[in-house]
Design a protein around this motif. Structure first.
Motif, mmCIF file in Angstrom:
data_model
loop_
_atom_site.group_PDB
_atom_site.id
_atom_site.type_symbol
_atom_site.label_atom_id
_atom_site.label_comp_id
_atom_site.label_asym_id
_atom_site.label_seq_id
_atom_site.Cartn_x
_atom_site.Cartn_y
_atom_site.Cartn_z
ATOM 1 N N THR A 1 0.852 -1.175 0.000
ATOM 2 C CA THR A 1 0.000 0.000 0.000
ATOM 3 C C THR A 1 0.896 1.235 0.000
ATOM 4 O OG1 THR A 1 -1.869 1.097 1.102
ATOM 5 C CG2 THR A 1 -0.223 0.044 2.517
ATOM 6 N N SER B 1 7.046 4.364 -10.695
ATOM 7 C CA SER B 1 6.364 3.083 -10.905
ATOM 8 C C SER B 1 6.554 2.590 -12.341
ATOM 9 C CB SER B 1 4.877 3.203 -10.559
ATOM 10 O OG SER B 1 4.261 4.254 -11.270
ATOM 11 N N PHE C 1 -1.758 -4.600 -4.635
ATOM 12 C CA PHE C 1 -1.400 -3.225 -4.287
ATOM 13 C C PHE C 1 -2.694 -2.458 -4.094
ATOM 14 C CE2 PHE C 1 -0.415 1.212 -5.838
ATOM 15 C CZ PHE C 1 0.197 1.619 -4.655
ATOM 16 N N GLU D 1 -3.981 1.337 -3.167
ATOM 17 C CA GLU D 1 -3.593 2.737 -2.983
ATOM 18 C C GLU D 1 -4.782 3.541 -2.473
ATOM 19 O OE1 GLU D 1 -1.555 6.515 -5.380
ATOM 20 O OE2 GLU D 1 -1.958 4.629 -6.430
ATOM 21 N N PHE E 1 -9.329 -1.701 -13.018
ATOM 22 C CA PHE E 1 -8.775 -2.371 -11.850
ATOM 23 C C PHE E 1 -9.365 -3.771 -11.705
ATOM 24 C CE2 PHE E 1 -8.091 2.121 -10.427
ATOM 25 C CZ PHE E 1 -6.704 2.039 -10.404
ATOM 26 N N ALA F 1 -1.144 3.280 -9.085
ATOM 27 C CA ALA F 1 -1.925 2.046 -9.107
ATOM 28 C C ALA F 1 -2.252 1.627 -10.532
ATOM 29 C CB ALA F 1 -3.211 2.224 -8.297
ATOM 30 N N LEU G 1 0.879 -0.132 -11.924
ATOM 31 C CA LEU G 1 1.112 -1.441 -11.318
ATOM 32 C C LEU G 1 0.049 -2.461 -11.702
ATOM 33 C CD1 LEU G 1 3.196 0.182 -9.590
ATOM 34 C CD2 LEU G 1 2.590 -1.322 -7.695
ATOM 35 N N SER G 2 -1.116 -1.988 -12.148
ATOM 36 C CA SER G 2 -2.226 -2.901 -12.407
ATOM 37 C C SER G 2 -1.925 -3.921 -13.494
ATOM 38 C CB SER G 2 -3.478 -2.106 -12.784
ATOM 39 O OG SER G 2 -3.299 -1.455 -14.033
ATOM 40 N N THR H 1 -4.641 -4.941 -8.416
ATOM 41 C CA THR H 1 -4.548 -3.576 -7.891
ATOM 42 C C THR H 1 -5.931 -3.007 -7.646
ATOM 43 O OG1 THR H 1 -2.502 -3.254 -9.143
ATOM 44 C CG2 THR H 1 -3.581 -1.288 -8.323
#
Length: 385
Positions: free
Chosen positions: A72, A128, A172, A174, A311, A337, A340-341, A346
């Motif tokens: 997180t 990221s 993850f 956020e 997401f 986010a 990273l998805s 995420t």
């Protein structure tokens, strides 16, 4: 004071400008001070801090990069004169939420990502993107701020680049202040991020004297630029999208001189990729036609373009259930986010913003809503861990 109020007061003065907004550019003195604060908070909790070589910091409650770890966090950097909540709220909340999770659940980590806003080096979510391999380290290192300082120089090295261990994370999550007017409850869950991008538009012309050059003899790029701003607004309104020109540079930037160059940045966003592509294509076509009439030139350079992010639906539904059927809503704002998805399940939590204003000193969330966000994040971390 509550735990949130106490911790928030520690960072609130850092990087605050006379405008009431914040100047927390990536790797600048205020942001470095916040990074030291991050390390202090981790030490208080016996969390090991690592730097991935891309400017991203991680505080680990267990062994670093243990498969199945729930990550997180958010970012510290701001847009010029931006609000205090965009980014830092997610980091403060992450530490406080971790405090509420059973200490036996070790597989939790807190992240502070570098240059999320792109306010200094021009590429959003740079940290990221480097971590996930979305941008080459050499390209990132060469990015320069407005003073000519490169990202590599500010970082003190060429970035390390992709770390495959990120794919071993369980999830993850956020937490972020909501950046609109769609959330009516203290906490909500994100469903998707609109596709969006930034395009640099260079308008070339001929510098000349403002007092002696006849209007019919001018090749003034400012005229083409002005047309572009108005045309972008019209195209966005017709297509239900968003288009903004919020940054401009002029050469020679003299009151009594016709410019030789006007450089503007277009930020465009839409609910789907097709609409976004059509907006930009239609705008560029119209601007090229106008440049032909003005005797100017146009060069368009995509600086960062991000596809639509949906997401993890199962994770979003799980979060909503854990929070008692919290509302699920999309956002037009970009986030780490979203980057990273593509590599790990995420999700995002939004904390209500009663003003509906963001990237401005008017950005705000009540302490009560922030505390609700912390409780929600703790519940989710406990459920996932």
């Amino acid at each position: 004071m509550s735990a949130f109020t106490d911790l928030w007061s520690e960072i609130a003065p850092i990087g605050r400008a006379e405008s009431g907004g914040y100047l927390r550019y990536a790797l600048s003195e205020p942001e470095l001070t916040l990074r030291d604060w991050f390390r202090t908070q981790a030490a208080r909790r016996d969390m090991l801090v690592t730097d991935d070589g891309n400017g991203n910091l991680f505080a680990w409650r267990g062994e670093p990069w243990t498969p199945g770890t729930v990550l997180t966090g958010s970012h510290f950097d701001s847009v010029p004169h931006g609000g205090g909540y965009d980014g830092p709220l997610g980091i403060v909340s992450a530490f406080l939420a971790a405090d509420l999770v059973d200490p036996s659940r070790r597989n939790i980590a807190v992240a502070a990502f570098c240059e999320e806003e792109g306010g200094r080096f021009g590429v959003p979510c740079l940290g990221s993107r480097l971590l996930t391999g979305a941008i080459a380290p050499e390209k990132a290192a060469a990015l320069q701020d407005r003073d000519g300082v490169s990202f590599g120089e500010a970082l003190g090295r060429t970035p390390a680049g992709q770390d495959a261990r990120v794919s071993g994370l369980k999830a993850f999550v956020e937490l972020h202040i909501e950046q609109g007017r769609a959330l009516e409850t203290p906490v909500g869950v994100a469903s998707a991020i609109w596709p969006h991008g930034r395009w640099r538009m260079d308008f070339g012309g001929v510098a000349d004297h403002a007092g002696t050059t006849r209007m019919t003899d001018r090749h003034d790029p400012m005229l083409t630029f002005a047309f572009t701003v108005l045309a972008a607004n019209k195209e966005a309104r017709l297509s239900g999208a968003h288009a903004t020109v919020g940054r401009v540079q002029v050469e020679p930037n003299a009151t009594n001189a016709i410019p030789s160059l006007v450089r503007g940045w277009l930020d465009a966003r839409a609910a789907d990729t097709g609409t976004l592509d059509q907006l930009v294509e239609s705008l560029v076509k119209k601007v090229n036609e106008r440049a032909g009439r003005d005797g100017t030139t146009l060069e368009v350079t995509p600086e960062s373009v991000t596809a639509e992010v949906a997401f993890d639906e199962a994770l979003a539904q799980r979060l909503s259930r854990v929070l008692g059927d919290a509302p699920i809503l999309p956002t037009g704002a970009g986030h780490d986010a979203g980057v990273l998805s593509a590599h790990v399940p995420t999700a995002m939590l939004f904390v209500r913003n009663p003003t509906g204003v963001s990237h401005s000193p008017a950005e705000y969330a009540s302490d009560e809503d922030c505390e609700a966000g912390i409780s929600a994040l703790a519940a989710i971390l406990g459920d996932l861990a």
